[in-house]
Design an enzyme around this catalytic site. Structure first.
Site, PDB file in Angstrom:
ATOM      1  N   SER A 230      -1.231  -4.918   0.204  1.00 36.45           N
ATOM      2  CA  SER A 230      -0.180  -4.366   1.253  1.00 36.45           C
ATOM      3  C   SER A 230      -0.661  -3.966   2.421  1.00 36.45           C
ATOM      4  CB  SER A 230      -0.033  -2.771   0.418  1.00 36.45           C
ATOM      5  OG  SER A 230       0.707  -3.078  -0.651  1.00 36.45           O
TER       6      SER A 230
ATOM      7  N   SER B  56       3.048  -3.082   1.242  1.00 35.40           N
ATOM      8  CA  SER B  56       4.026  -1.974   1.152  1.00 35.40           C
ATOM      9  C   SER B  56       3.634  -1.179   2.686  1.00 35.40           C
ATOM     10  CB  SER B  56       3.580  -0.824   0.298  1.00 35.40           C
ATOM     11  OG  SER B  56       2.159  -0.459   0.143  1.00 35.40           O
TER      12      SER B  56
ATOM     13  N   LYS C 243      -0.154   5.389   7.692  1.00 35.71           N
ATOM     14  CA  LYS C 243       0.768   5.020   6.661  1.00 35.71           C
ATOM     15  C   LYS C 243       0.954   6.436   5.990  1.00 35.71           C
ATOM     16  CE  LYS C 243       1.489   1.940   2.624  1.00 35.71           C
ATOM     17  NZ  LYS C 243       0.504   1.164   1.840  1.00 35.71           N
TER      18      LYS C 243
END
Length: 476
Positions: free
Chosen positions: A176, A152, A75
């Site tokens: 997330s 996210s 990420k």
């Protein structure tokens, strides 16, 4: 009951080790699939040259380890020293930290190879991954490209669900890793955070673009529980979790977490629950009275106050000069995130913060401790999200959604309802695949446990996945 068409992380590593394939071919295949599926917007940057060079070192015997040659995704809020770490936001698009986040470094030391940095909800402040930054764009769900993949960590989950890689890293503040896992038929672990220090399982302070030092953690994500358990074992330096018999295990069923569900999610989750009961799991019907109300006293005061100091500390520790919190806020592209940062820069929750952190959060933690103890539980079982993946709304970056045709409700608040309380309490949570809706969308089931029970959760997850199976490949 795993998806036999897609090898696990361990199988890929074993194939490279036995010379049945090469690291270069594994990495090249991952990069080619990422290119073929670029309309998913799963990546902010691909690491073509770096990944192929690292793979060549594995094939030449210069790099070994338990993950040698394994392609992974990371990420883009997790620091990498050879690529920018943008946090999905314009002000940090070209920011280059001076080192790798420690959890990532453990994977690299074990021979894993980063094929790219994944897209995400801007600055991790959302659960849709509808990033409106010009260099990012909305991430799309591989099972239906008109829908969100969750967030996210949506880029990581989309890449894994699309079979670009088997596993990678996300981060979790309020859901997330788990929300995107649920919406894409993958697996996401939120490790223990507790009160920090020895209770924190992963240690990445100031090496991940932050929201809240109290709540943030890196988390492994994978196609199967075994993939996640392997990464967790490498990061923690502990033995990998092994499946445990389910008979006699006690899982709490809190009514509040099972209320207000989308009809399809409820049907899938209850069918999964029945299969676990048939396997000998003891399902304990016991609610946690007042939990959601108590959580509300903690959530925003912590998440919208701590970034003020935490972002400044991150920029300094990462060697990112000439950028301030005000600079970041001024260039935010997504309206929902800009709104949140308006509250942050005005310190709208500053007056409530001390009470939230010293009184309300300990009270929330005590509610969980009491629930686990009084009911003699191994874990809590509930649907990760109350609904399957809603449609992408690009106007705001978040938007509204409807459940069962009712009046629209805010997507953010609705989709983190079940994941947020455990996040604030600092307990570990594992989201895994429960089944598919009639419309072909994945549904996630979560198990939460007491602080420090991560390995036990993974062991339970391995056994539960053996009963429920893993998600079928998306038709892309």
């Amino acid at each position: 009951m795993a998806d036999s068409s897609s090898p696990t992380a361990a199988e890929i590593v074993a194939s490279i080790r036995s010379k049945k394939t090469t690291a270069v071919s594994a990495v090249r295949a991952a990069l080619e699939r990422a290119e073929q599926l670029k309309d998913l917007n799963a990546f902010i940057i691909l690491n073509r040259d770096g990944a192929l060079a690292a793979a060549a070192q594995v094939d030449e015997g210069k790099k070994t380890g338990p993950l040698a040659g394994l392609p992974v995704v990371v990420k883009d809020n997790i620091n990498t020293d050879d690529m920018p770490t943008s946090g999905g936001t314009p002000a940090l698009q070209n920011a280059r930290p001076t080192g790798n986040a420690p959890s990532l470094q453990k994977l690299l030391d074990a021979g894993a190879i980063i094929i790219g940095k994944t897209n995400m909800h801007e600055l991790a402040f959302g659960i849709t991954s509808t990033n409106l930054s010009s260099f990012a764009g909305p991430v799309r769900n591989p099972y239906d490209k008109t829908r969100i993949p969750g967030g996210s960590s949506g880029g990581t989950s989309a890449a894994i669900a699309a079979r670009i890689t088997t596993c990678g890293l996300g981060s979790d503040t309020g859901g997330s890793t788990r929300v995107p896992a649920a919406l894409t038929g993958t697996v996401g672990l939120r490790p223990s955070v507790g009160n920090g220090g020895a209770q924190r399982r992963y240690h990445d302070a100031n090496m991940v673009v932050p929201i809240s030092h109290t709540r943030d953690t890196v988390g492994p994500m994978g196609r199967t529980v075994a993939d996640v358990a392997l990464l967790d074992s490498v990061i923690t330096g502990t033995p990998m979790a092994e499946a445990e018999p389910l008979r006699g295990k006690r899982l709490g069923i809190p009514a509040a977490f099972w209320s207000g569900l989308d009809r399809d999610v409820e049907a899938v989750a209850r069918a999964a629950r029945a299969k676990l009961r048939d396997a000998g799991v003891v399902l304990v019907d016991a609610d946690i009275a007042g939990l959601f109300e108590q959580n509300a006293k903690v959530s925003f005061p912590v998440a919208l106050h701590e970034p003020i100091d935490d972002i400044a500390a991150y920029l300094k520790a990462s060697g990112i000069e000439g950028i301030t919190l005000a600079d970041i806020a001024a260039k935010i592209a997504s309206p929902d995130v800009k709104g949140a940062f308006g509250a942050i820069t005005a310190d709208a929750f500053g007056a409530a913060y001390q009470d939230a952190i010293t009184v309300q959060r300990p009270a929330l933690q005590k509610m969980y401790e009491t629930y686990f103890h009084d009911n003699n539980l191994d874990g809590i079982l509930f649907p990760t999200t109350v609904a399957p993946a809603p449609a992408i709304h690009t106007e705001k970056g978040s938007g509204e959604m409807s459940i069962n045709g009712d009046e629209p409700v805010p997507t953010f608040d609705t989709m983190i309802r079940n994941t947020d309380p455990g996040s604030n309490a600092g307990i570990p949570g594992l989201s895994l695949f429960a089944g598919m809706t009639p419309g072909g969308l994945p549904v996630g089931l979560e198990i939460d446990g007491p602080v420090g029970s991560d390995t036990k959760l993974l062991a339970l997850g391995l056994s539960i996945e053996g009963i429920l199976g893993s998600a079928p490949p998306p038709k892309i």
